[in-house]
Motif scaffolding. Structure first.
Motif, PDB file in Angstrom:
ATOM      1  N   ARG A  26      -1.020  99.112  34.213  1.00 32.05           N
ATOM      2  CA  ARG A  26      -0.245 100.591  34.132  1.00 32.05           C
ATOM      3  C   ARG A  26       0.793 100.762  35.384  1.00 32.05           C
ATOM      4  NH1 ARG A  26      -1.787 102.751  29.791  1.00 32.05           N
ATOM      5  NH2 ARG A  26      -1.542 104.833  30.807  1.00 32.05           N
ATOM      6  N   CYS A  27       1.486 101.783  35.129  1.00 24.68           N
ATOM      7  CA  CYS A  27       2.519 102.204  36.161  1.00 24.68           C
ATOM      8  C   CYS A  27       2.658 103.674  36.087  1.00 24.68           C
ATOM      9  CB  CYS A  27       3.996 101.410  35.680  1.00 24.68           C
ATOM     10  SG  CYS A  27       4.517 101.653  34.282  1.00 24.68           S
ATOM     11  N   TRP A  28       3.475 104.076  37.170  1.00 30.44           N
ATOM     12  CA  TRP A  28       3.927 105.567  37.148  1.00 30.44           C
ATOM     13  C   TRP A  28       2.872 106.418  37.337  1.00 30.44           C
ATOM     14  CZ3 TRP A  28       8.950 106.861  38.343  1.00 30.44           C
ATOM     15  CH2 TRP A  28       9.178 108.184  38.179  1.00 30.44           C
ATOM     16  N   LYS A  29       1.976 106.178  38.400  1.00 30.11           N
ATOM     17  CA  LYS A  29       1.008 106.886  38.784  1.00 30.11           C
ATOM     18  C   LYS A  29      -0.202 106.852  37.696  1.00 30.11           C
ATOM     19  CE  LYS A  29       3.487 109.736  41.705  1.00 30.11           C
ATOM     20  NZ  LYS A  29       3.894 111.131  41.801  1.00 30.11           N
ATOM     21  N   GLY A  30      -0.154 105.575  36.900  1.00 32.19           N
ATOM     22  CA  GLY A  30      -1.232 105.703  35.850  1.00 32.19           C
ATOM     23  C   GLY A  30      -0.936 106.078  34.521  1.00 32.19           C
ATOM     24  N   GLN A  31       0.410 106.784  34.418  1.00 33.15           N
ATOM     25  CA  GLN A  31       0.807 107.508  33.272  1.00 33.15           C
ATOM     26  C   GLN A  31       1.518 106.567  32.151  1.00 33.15           C
ATOM     27  OE1 GLN A  31       2.771 111.110  34.162  1.00 33.15           O
ATOM     28  NE2 GLN A  31       1.079 112.042  35.224  1.00 33.15           N
ATOM     29  N   CYS A  54       8.444  99.825  32.468  1.00 38.00           N
ATOM     30  CA  CYS A  54       7.274 101.020  32.797  1.00 38.00           C
ATOM     31  C   CYS A  54       7.729 101.708  31.487  1.00 38.00           C
ATOM     32  CB  CYS A  54       7.441 101.291  34.051  1.00 38.00           C
ATOM     33  SG  CYS A  54       6.457 102.624  34.126  1.00 38.00           S
ATOM     34  N   THR A  60       5.516 112.931  29.053  1.00 36.38           N
ATOM     35  CA  THR A  60       5.167 112.747  30.095  1.00 36.38           C
ATOM     36  C   THR A  60       6.442 112.455  31.512  1.00 36.38           C
ATOM     37  OG1 THR A  60       4.800 110.406  30.072  1.00 36.38           O
ATOM     38  CG2 THR A  60       2.916 111.872  29.965  1.00 36.38           C
TER      39      THR A  60
END
Length: 70
Positions: A26-31, A54, A60
Protein backbone atom coordinates in the motif's frame (compact mmCIF):
# COMPACT_ATOMS: atom_id res chain seq x y z
CA UNK A 1 -8.39 -42.85 -3.19
CA UNK A 2 -7.11 -40.71 -6.06
CA UNK A 3 -9.77 -38.08 -5.35
CA UNK A 4 -8.57 -37.83 -1.75
CA UNK A 5 -4.99 -37.47 -2.92
CA UNK A 6 -5.98 -34.72 -5.38
CA UNK A 7 -7.90 -32.91 -2.63
CA UNK A 8 -4.87 -32.98 -0.31
CA UNK A 9 -2.57 -31.67 -3.07
CA UNK A 10 -5.03 -28.89 -3.93
CA UNK A 11 -5.35 -27.81 -0.28
CA UNK A 12 -1.58 -27.77 0.15
CA UNK A 13 -1.17 -25.67 -3.01
CA UNK A 14 -3.86 -23.18 -1.95
CA UNK A 15 -2.25 -22.83 1.47
CA UNK A 16 0.90 -21.38 -0.08
CA UNK A 17 -0.78 -18.76 -2.29
CA UNK A 18 -1.24 -15.19 -1.00
CA UNK A 19 -4.89 -14.20 -0.47
CA UNK A 20 -6.54 -11.60 -2.71
CA UNK A 21 -4.67 -8.33 -3.23
CA UNK A 22 -2.17 -8.79 -0.41
CA UNK A 23 0.70 -9.15 -2.87
CA UNK A 24 0.57 -5.38 -3.49
CA UNK A 25 2.09 -3.00 -0.97
CA UNK A 26 0.00 0.00 0.00
CA UNK A 27 1.08 3.61 -0.61
CA UNK A 28 -0.27 7.17 -0.49
CA UNK A 29 -1.76 6.87 3.01
CA UNK A 30 -3.19 3.43 2.25
CA UNK A 31 -5.24 4.62 -0.75
CA UNK A 32 -2.87 3.40 -3.48
CA UNK A 33 -1.06 0.20 -4.37
CA UNK A 34 2.57 -0.33 -5.40
CA UNK A 35 2.59 -2.17 -8.73
CA UNK A 36 4.71 -2.65 -11.83
CA UNK A 37 1.93 -1.25 -14.07
CA UNK A 38 -1.20 0.77 -13.26
CA UNK A 39 -4.61 -0.32 -14.58
CA UNK A 40 -6.76 1.80 -16.91
CA UNK A 41 -8.81 3.08 -13.96
CA UNK A 42 -5.70 4.23 -12.09
CA UNK A 43 -3.07 6.92 -12.42
CA UNK A 44 0.58 6.96 -11.40
CA UNK A 45 1.30 9.24 -8.44
CA UNK A 46 4.92 8.65 -7.39
CA UNK A 47 7.50 5.91 -6.97
CA UNK A 48 7.28 3.42 -4.11
CA UNK A 49 10.40 2.56 -2.05
CA UNK A 50 10.90 -0.63 -4.07
CA UNK A 51 10.99 1.41 -7.35
CA UNK A 52 7.48 0.32 -8.42
CA UNK A 53 4.64 2.73 -9.28
CA UNK A 54 2.17 4.01 -6.69
CA UNK A 55 -1.16 3.60 -8.52
CA UNK A 56 -4.22 5.56 -7.37
CA UNK A 57 -7.79 5.37 -8.62
CA UNK A 58 -8.77 8.51 -10.54
CA UNK A 59 -11.34 9.44 -7.90
CA UNK A 60 -8.81 9.48 -5.05
CA UNK A 61 -6.10 11.48 -6.83
CA UNK A 62 -5.62 14.87 -5.12
CA UNK A 63 -6.23 17.91 -7.29
CA UNK A 64 -3.28 20.16 -8.05
CA UNK A 65 -3.47 23.41 -6.15
CA UNK A 66 -3.47 26.63 -8.18
CA UNK A 67 -0.43 28.86 -7.70
CA UNK A 68 -1.08 32.06 -5.79
CA UNK A 69 -0.32 35.15 -7.83
CA UNK A 70 1.03 38.06 -5.85
Amino acid sequence: MTQLLLLIVALLALGHMPPGRSEFKRCWKGQGACRTYCTRQETYMHMCPDASLCCLAYGTRPLASKPAYV
